[in-house]
Design an enzyme around this catalytic site. Structure first.
Site, mmCIF file in Angstrom:
data_model
loop_
_atom_site.group_PDB
_atom_site.id
_atom_site.type_symbol
_atom_site.label_atom_id
_atom_site.label_comp_id
_atom_site.label_asym_id
_atom_site.label_seq_id
_atom_site.Cartn_x
_atom_site.Cartn_y
_atom_site.Cartn_z
ATOM 1 N N CYS A 62 3.202 3.391 8.447
ATOM 2 C CA CYS A 62 4.269 2.523 7.933
ATOM 3 C C CYS A 62 5.025 1.968 9.129
ATOM 4 C CB CYS A 62 5.206 3.302 7.016
ATOM 5 S SG CYS A 62 6.641 2.343 6.474
ATOM 6 N N HIS A 111 -4.914 -4.028 3.808
ATOM 7 C CA HIS A 111 -4.070 -5.132 3.360
ATOM 8 C C HIS A 111 -4.911 -6.305 2.883
ATOM 9 C CE1 HIS A 111 -0.199 -3.519 4.720
ATOM 10 N NE2 HIS A 111 -0.897 -2.987 5.697
ATOM 11 N N GLU A 141 3.059 -2.728 -2.463
ATOM 12 C CA GLU A 141 2.469 -1.612 -1.722
ATOM 13 C C GLU A 141 1.797 -0.634 -2.672
ATOM 14 O OE1 GLU A 141 4.269 0.090 1.784
ATOM 15 O OE2 GLU A 141 6.071 -1.101 1.435
ATOM 16 N N CYS A 160 7.494 -4.407 4.454
ATOM 17 C CA CYS A 160 6.332 -3.611 4.863
ATOM 18 C C CYS A 160 5.945 -4.066 6.260
ATOM 19 C CB CYS A 160 5.175 -3.806 3.887
ATOM 20 S SG CYS A 160 3.662 -2.939 4.367
ATOM 21 N N GLY A 175 2.251 -4.656 6.683
ATOM 22 C CA GLY A 175 1.937 -5.857 5.922
ATOM 23 C C GLY A 175 2.328 -7.119 6.659
#
Length: 279
Positions: A71, A163, A213, A222, A225
């Site tokens: 993350c 992703h 997510e 994110c 992301g």
């Protein structure tokens, strides 16, 4: 259990010093404590542990109890936590994650506490098998895909977690992600699920996105992301290699280096409050 609530542009987690607290079932605890009505409220739980191959280890759980590999917003807060809490006095540290060891550069503010963190997110993975995703070819860039009753064009990128980046014709702000997001997350072609970014191009150095997510639903931000969106935009030829990403929780600067191929992410990290809870 002593905890610290932290957030990076609205992506909020409960942080626990794993060298001091022993949690029997962190997955169950993540589900319980992440509840915004009956718990502390968060996007998940992050334990900061000792590590044999880095300065620290980040052990992350999503709000549904599933284990998170990486993350970007969460790891920035790890950097702030260990510096502000006196666990290190260095402004460059390494953090072990399920997506590999990441290097962080910490920037203290005028008060001596960390205000911004730059993270070397490593090289993006683009082969379908690395995502993983059930697609042919070496890359999936602007490929047609059916989900939620309509056709999309998707670009797949792994930043240590998977992703799917979409550049919709409409304004992403008006989309119903609760209807669309799960259709991507649970599609059979993504055996481990997928995080999905819906990105609008403002200009070649500014992108705007919303994110769904896996395991958490829509979040305000994110970090991985945002990095995937930058890579996807470059692959589609619609953006430069360094962009400012506008997410619902704030802004990140992301650069896909042409020199070493690594993606670099810079953004804020903030402590919200500390407390104790009976677990």
């Amino acid at each position: 259990m002593h905890f610290t609530k932290m957030q990076g542009i609205g992506n909020d987690y409960i942080y626990v010093d794993g060298s001091k607290e022993r949690l029997k079932d962190p997955a169950a605890l993540a589900r319980k404590l992440s509840d915004r009505h009956f718990g502390i409220g968060s996007d998940g739980l992050i334990l900061i542990n000792p590590s044999d191959r880095a300065d620290f280890e980040m052990e992350m759980y999503n709000l549904d109890g599933s284990r998170g590999r990486m993350c970007g917003n969460g790891i920035r807060c790890v950097g702030k936590y260990v510096y502000d809490h006196g666990m290190t006095d260095r402004t460059e540290i390494t953090v072990d994650t399920l997506a590999g060891v990441k290097t962080l550069t910490l920037y203290p503010g005028e008060d001596g506490r960390i205000s911004r963190v730059r993270v070397d997110m490593g090289e993006p993975l683009l082969m379908p098998a690395q995502i993983p995703a059930d697609f042919e070819g070496e890359r999936v860039v602007d490929a047609p895909f059916e989900a939620a009753g309509r056709r999309w064009n998707i670009t797949l990128v792994s930043m240590g977690n998977p992703h799917c980046v979409v550049f919709p014709d409409e304004n992403a702000d008006g989309m119903d992600l609760t209807a669309v997001g799960p259709a991507f997350e649970h599609a059979q072609v993504f055996p481990e699920g997928i995080n999905t970014e819906f990105v609008n191009v403002t200009d070649r150095t500014h992108l705007k996105m919303r994110v769904w997510e896996r395991g958490s639903g829509e979040t305000l931000a994110c970090g991985t992301g945002a990095c995937a969106a930058c890579v996807a935009a470059v692959l589609r030829g619609v953006a430069e290699r360094k962009v400012e990403m506008a997410l619902r929780g704030g802004r990140l600067t992301v650069e896909w280096s042409e020199t070493d191929g690594h993606v670099w992410m810079t953004g804020p990290a903030e402590e919200v409050f500390e407390g104790e809870i009976n677990v």
